[in-house]
Design a protein around this motif. Structure first.
Motif, PDB file in Angstrom:
ATOM      1  N   MET A 230       0.781  -1.723   0.012  1.00 13.72           N
ATOM      2  CA  MET A 230       0.036   0.396  -0.302  1.00 13.72           C
ATOM      3  C   MET A 230       1.280   1.174   0.033  1.00 13.72           C
ATOM      4  SD  MET A 230      -3.444   0.701   2.397  1.00 13.72           S
ATOM      5  CE  MET A 230      -3.051   0.213   4.370  1.00 13.72           C
ATOM      6  N   SER A 231       0.662   2.336  -0.761  1.00 14.18           N
ATOM      7  CA  SER A 231       0.922   3.592  -0.570  1.00 14.18           C
ATOM      8  C   SER A 231       1.582   4.234   0.674  1.00 14.18           C
ATOM      9  CB  SER A 231       0.469   4.229  -1.886  1.00 14.18           C
ATOM     10  OG  SER A 231      -0.774   4.691  -1.196  1.00 14.18           O
ATOM     11  N   THR A 232       1.902   4.762   0.273  1.00 17.43           N
ATOM     12  CA  THR A 232       2.132   6.054   2.043  1.00 17.43           C
ATOM     13  C   THR A 232       0.242   6.667   2.324  1.00 17.43           C
ATOM     14  OG1 THR A 232       2.383   7.955   0.647  1.00 17.43           O
ATOM     15  CG2 THR A 232       4.004   7.087   0.972  1.00 17.43           C
ATOM     16  N   VAL A 233      -0.036   7.012   3.069  1.00 21.89           N
ATOM     17  CA  VAL A 233      -1.391   7.528   3.977  1.00 21.89           C
ATOM     18  C   VAL A 233      -1.572   8.919   4.719  1.00 21.89           C
ATOM     19  CG1 VAL A 233      -2.164   5.559   4.220  1.00 21.89           C
ATOM     20  CG2 VAL A 233      -1.473   6.511   5.728  1.00 21.89           C
ATOM     21  N   THR A 234      -2.835   9.368   3.742  1.00 25.26           N
ATOM     22  CA  THR A 234      -2.979  10.918   4.685  1.00 25.26           C
ATOM     23  C   THR A 234      -4.022  10.625   4.949  1.00 25.26           C
ATOM     24  OG1 THR A 234      -1.617  11.893   2.495  1.00 25.26           O
ATOM     25  CG2 THR A 234      -3.643  13.712   4.022  1.00 25.26           C
ATOM     26  N   GLU A 235      -3.977  11.412   6.561  1.00 28.73           N
ATOM     27  CA  GLU A 235      -5.351  11.127   7.364  1.00 28.73           C
ATOM     28  C   GLU A 235      -6.001  11.980   7.105  1.00 28.73           C
ATOM     29  OE1 GLU A 235      -5.847   8.481   9.386  1.00 28.73           O
ATOM     30  OE2 GLU A 235      -3.573   8.122   9.407  1.00 28.73           O
ATOM     31  N   THR A 236      -7.209  11.767   7.986  1.00 31.60           N
ATOM     32  CA  THR A 236      -8.177  13.134   7.658  1.00 31.60           C
ATOM     33  C   THR A 236      -8.461  13.995   9.083  1.00 31.60           C
ATOM     34  OG1 THR A 236     -10.049  11.515   8.303  1.00 31.60           O
ATOM     35  CG2 THR A 236      -9.719  11.376   6.214  1.00 31.60           C
ATOM     36  N   ARG A 237      -8.948  14.703   9.158  1.00 37.50           N
ATOM     37  CA  ARG A 237      -8.971  15.572  10.568  1.00 37.50           C
ATOM     38  C   ARG A 237      -9.955  15.027  11.104  1.00 37.50           C
ATOM     39  NH1 ARG A 237     -10.212  20.702   8.296  1.00 37.50           N
ATOM     40  NH2 ARG A 237     -13.072  20.084   8.794  1.00 37.50           N
ATOM     41  N   ALA A 238     -10.340  14.683  12.307  1.00 38.29           N
ATOM     42  CA  ALA A 238     -11.417  13.691  13.078  1.00 38.29           C
ATOM     43  C   ALA A 238     -12.504  14.508  12.923  1.00 38.29           C
ATOM     44  CB  ALA A 238     -10.575  13.857  14.549  1.00 38.29           C
ATOM     45  N   ALA A 239     -13.441  14.346  12.761  1.00 35.61           N
ATOM     46  CA  ALA A 239     -15.108  14.843  12.361  1.00 35.61           C
ATOM     47  C   ALA A 239     -15.665  14.664  13.118  1.00 35.61           C
ATOM     48  CB  ALA A 239     -15.317  15.186  11.752  1.00 35.61           C
ATOM     49  N   ILE A 240     -15.840  13.478  14.704  1.00 34.09           N
ATOM     50  CA  ILE A 240     -16.892  13.293  15.669  1.00 34.09           C
ATOM     51  C   ILE A 240     -16.761  13.925  16.971  1.00 34.09           C
ATOM     52  CG2 ILE A 240     -17.879  11.756  16.744  1.00 34.09           C
ATOM     53  CD1 ILE A 240     -16.789   8.811  14.100  1.00 34.09           C
ATOM     54  N   GLU A 241     -17.814  14.747  17.801  1.00 35.11           N
ATOM     55  CA  GLU A 241     -17.696  15.596  18.435  1.00 35.11           C
ATOM     56  C   GLU A 241     -16.778  14.839  19.954  1.00 35.11           C
ATOM     57  OE1 GLU A 241     -20.402  18.358  21.634  1.00 35.11           O
ATOM     58  OE2 GLU A 241     -20.664  17.344  19.763  1.00 35.11           O
ATOM     59  N   GLY A 242     -15.768  15.621  20.029  1.00 31.80           N
ATOM     60  CA  GLY A 242     -15.010  14.767  21.506  1.00 31.80           C
ATOM     61  C   GLY A 242     -14.085  14.003  20.691  1.00 31.80           C
ATOM     62  N   GLU A 243     -13.857  13.831  19.852  1.00 32.21           N
ATOM     63  CA  GLU A 243     -12.670  13.300  19.436  1.00 32.21           C
ATOM     64  C   GLU A 243     -11.308  13.544  18.708  1.00 32.21           C
ATOM     65  OE1 GLU A 243     -15.171   8.886  18.235  1.00 32.21           O
ATOM     66  OE2 GLU A 243     -14.051   9.840  16.703  1.00 32.21           O
ATOM     67  N   ASP A 244     -10.489  12.872  19.007  1.00 27.86           N
ATOM     68  CA  ASP A 244      -9.293  13.718  18.404  1.00 27.86           C
ATOM     69  C   ASP A 244      -8.299  13.150  18.010  1.00 27.86           C
ATOM     70  OD1 ASP A 244      -7.806  12.092  20.428  1.00 27.86           O
ATOM     71  OD2 ASP A 244      -7.239  14.091  21.351  1.00 27.86           O
TER      72      ASP A 244
ATOM     73  N   SER B 232      -8.036  10.435  13.982  1.00 28.57           N
ATOM     74  CA  SER B 232      -8.529  10.678  12.665  1.00 28.57           C
ATOM     75  C   SER B 232      -8.941   8.751  12.179  1.00 28.57           C
ATOM     76  CB  SER B 232      -7.315  10.030  11.470  1.00 28.57           C
ATOM     77  OG  SER B 232      -7.988   9.974  10.370  1.00 28.57           O
ATOM     78  N   ARG B 233     -10.655   8.701  12.138  1.00 24.09           N
ATOM     79  CA  ARG B 233     -10.636   7.724  11.694  1.00 24.09           C
ATOM     80  C   ARG B 233     -10.335   6.734  10.326  1.00 24.09           C
ATOM     81  NH1 ARG B 233     -14.146   5.560  15.159  1.00 24.09           N
ATOM     82  NH2 ARG B 233     -14.447   5.964  16.922  1.00 24.09           N
ATOM     83  N   VAL B 234      -9.950   7.928   9.153  1.00 24.03           N
ATOM     84  CA  VAL B 234     -10.124   8.175   8.414  1.00 24.03           C
ATOM     85  C   VAL B 234      -9.083   8.633   7.398  1.00 24.03           C
ATOM     86  CG1 VAL B 234     -11.246   7.995   5.455  1.00 24.03           C
ATOM     87  CG2 VAL B 234     -12.743   8.107   7.976  1.00 24.03           C
ATOM     88  N   ALA B 235      -8.353   7.434   6.336  1.00 21.50           N
ATOM     89  CA  ALA B 235      -7.088   7.434   5.572  1.00 21.50           C
ATOM     90  C   ALA B 235      -7.654   7.639   4.134  1.00 21.50           C
ATOM     91  CB  ALA B 235      -5.606   7.057   6.176  1.00 21.50           C
ATOM     92  N   PHE B 236      -6.058   8.228   2.972  1.00 18.82           N
ATOM     93  CA  PHE B 236      -6.440   8.096   1.943  1.00 18.82           C
ATOM     94  C   PHE B 236      -5.676   7.694   1.422  1.00 18.82           C
ATOM     95  CE2 PHE B 236     -10.500  10.404   2.955  1.00 18.82           C
ATOM     96  CZ  PHE B 236     -11.272  10.100   1.554  1.00 18.82           C
ATOM     97  N   THR B 237      -4.686   6.792   0.544  1.00 16.90           N
ATOM     98  CA  THR B 237      -3.525   6.100   0.097  1.00 16.90           C
ATOM     99  C   THR B 237      -2.958   7.432  -0.948  1.00 16.90           C
ATOM    100  OG1 THR B 237      -4.462   5.211  -1.696  1.00 16.90           O
ATOM    101  CG2 THR B 237      -4.151   3.801   0.466  1.00 16.90           C
ATOM    102  N   SER B 238      -2.638   7.659  -1.217  1.00 18.35           N
ATOM    103  CA  SER B 238      -1.262   8.472  -2.620  1.00 18.35           C
ATOM    104  C   SER B 238      -2.420   7.904  -3.379  1.00 18.35           C
ATOM    105  CB  SER B 238      -0.012   8.459  -2.605  1.00 18.35           C
ATOM    106  OG  SER B 238       0.769   7.208  -2.171  1.00 18.35           O
ATOM    107  N   ASP B 239      -2.659   7.186  -3.869  1.00 23.08           N
ATOM    108  CA  ASP B 239      -2.884   6.071  -5.090  1.00 23.08           C
ATOM    109  C   ASP B 239      -4.708   6.999  -5.334  1.00 23.08           C
ATOM    110  OD1 ASP B 239      -0.733   5.450  -6.381  1.00 23.08           O
ATOM    111  OD2 ASP B 239      -1.615   3.114  -5.521  1.00 23.08           O
TER     112      ASP B 239
END
Length: 133
Positions: free
Chosen positions: A1-15, A17-24
């Motif tokens: 798998m290629s490198t990943v970029t994490e998303t900004r947390a969006a669920i209240e009270g969480e700091d 990331s629950r989701v990332a995207f590969t460079s592809d």
């Protein structure tokens, strides 16, 4: 798998990331943004490609009280200039099963059977999951 970029947390009270995207996946998203403009994802676990993440032009898929915003991706172009943000939504029912899972959006060759905007490109997004510790 290629490198990943994490998303900004969006669920209240969480700091975290629950989701990332590969460079592809990011590379394909840049192309799709150029064709369709702002984008969004929804993960339903329902019909069509089952649990494949579906990518739509932003606002084309209506979210509501039965959906949870899991993360927000800041998408840059190839030179690093900001294009905009991509929201990643999941149905609350699906989240009940996946709440302990970190999701990575990747892309593979082949066409899915859903309505996701990458289908005409001969690619399809897919989820790679990992239990969060």
């Amino acid at each position: 798998m290629s490198t990943v970029t994490e998303t900004r947390a969006a669920i209240e009270g969480e700091d975290f990331s629950r989701v990332a995207f590969t460079s592809d996946a990011l590379q394909l998203l840049r192309k799709l943004w150029g064709i369709h403009g702002p984008l969004m994802f929804h993960q339903s676990g329902g019909c069509c490609d089952g649990s494949s993440p579906m990518c739509y032009p932003a606002g084309e898929f209506r979210t509501g009280g039965s959906d949870i915003l899991l993360g927000v991706l800041a998408l840059d172009d190839a030179e690093g200039a900001a294009l905009g943000e991509i929201e990643f939504w999941m149905s609350a029912e699906q989240f009940a099963y996946w709440k302990h899972t970190h999701l990575t959006v990747d892309v593979v060759d082949g066409r899915g059977s859903g309505f996701s905007v990458e289908a005409p490109e001969g690619k399809r997004f897919l989820i790679r999951s990992e239990l969060m510790g």
